[in-house]
Write a protein that holds these residues in place. Sequence first.
Motif, PDB file in Angstrom:
ATOM      1  N   ASP A 228      46.441  37.095  36.197  1.00  0.00           N
ATOM      2  CA  ASP A 228      46.335  36.342  37.454  1.00  0.00           C
ATOM      3  C   ASP A 228      47.544  35.442  37.684  1.00  0.00           C
ATOM      4  N   PRO A 232      48.231  38.460  41.063  1.00  0.00           N
ATOM      5  CA  PRO A 232      46.832  38.225  41.445  1.00  0.00           C
ATOM      6  C   PRO A 232      46.127  39.452  42.028  1.00  0.00           C
ATOM      7  N   SER A 270      43.917  32.285  41.480  1.00  0.00           N
ATOM      8  CA  SER A 270      44.421  32.796  42.752  1.00  0.00           C
ATOM      9  C   SER A 270      43.278  33.042  43.725  1.00  0.00           C
ATOM     10  N   ASP A 271      43.586  33.054  45.006  1.00  0.00           N
ATOM     11  CA  ASP A 271      42.583  33.336  46.031  1.00  0.00           C
ATOM     12  C   ASP A 271      42.026  34.748  45.865  1.00  0.00           C
TER      13      ASP A 271
END
Length: 282
Positions: A228, A232, A270-271
């Motif tokens: 990540d 990501p 991360s998103d």
Amino acid sequence: LTSENMSDYSIQAYALTPPTESTLAEELDVVDPVALRQARGSVKKAIARKFQTEIRAKYDELTAAMEAESGEFKVDATSVGRRRLRNVLLDYLCSIKETAEEQKAAAELATAQYNAATGMTDKIAALAALSSMDGEGADARDAAIQKFYDDANGDALVLDKWFAVQATADLPDVLDRVKALTKHPDFTLSNPNRCRSLVSVFATNAAPFHAENGDGYSFVGGTVAELDKINPQIASRVAGSLIQWKRYDEKRGQLMKGELEKLVSMKPISDNLFEVVSRGLK
């Protein structure tokens, strides 16, 4: 196999190929990947033993036909089907490996095909059979794996296959082998294809990934956490192997869920990964 009227090798290959583990798993309410592999393997082995003479005769017939063409690689329907059927038969023959004598015979057969292969299809089929050999077949396995690596000569696509075939091996210590491969000079998490060829492919090797002790989940979860920081998008895709935890028994499900909970609590995250993991926990 013995019918003289059946000339479509591809149809024969399709008919003789057992359903995959993932296909069989779709029919189960609660999946036990280890039991599923054992059951599927037992059926394949029973077929191989009962019809060993016929399977070997057809395999030898196809091999002779290919050799008669002086090793020329052809892509017409008959040649493609012939290779496809022969590789299915090789898989059956190499499933017979209980005794030391059988292990040696299976290794010799797969090695002979590997050494004579004029295309990647036959070579990979033989290497896949060899990669799951133990006991008397271990030396042949290691020799073929090393030869494939040497012959790759640094070619990225071929090396991806080299990593992948080892990640799908049916060996009791396959996770240890995969962990060792993450330390290999040609492996890096920063290369998406290389990461997929080892880590993602291992996650599809259901029995060891879903080992009851949870080591497979821990390995993938830890790798996702490291990944990540680098990529990501790939991390979120690999994490997808953990989100089906409700399909498994209570023990496995809780271990998978535990890895997701570790990931969702990471700081930072991360998103991409947060979206996949948080959705998986619902």
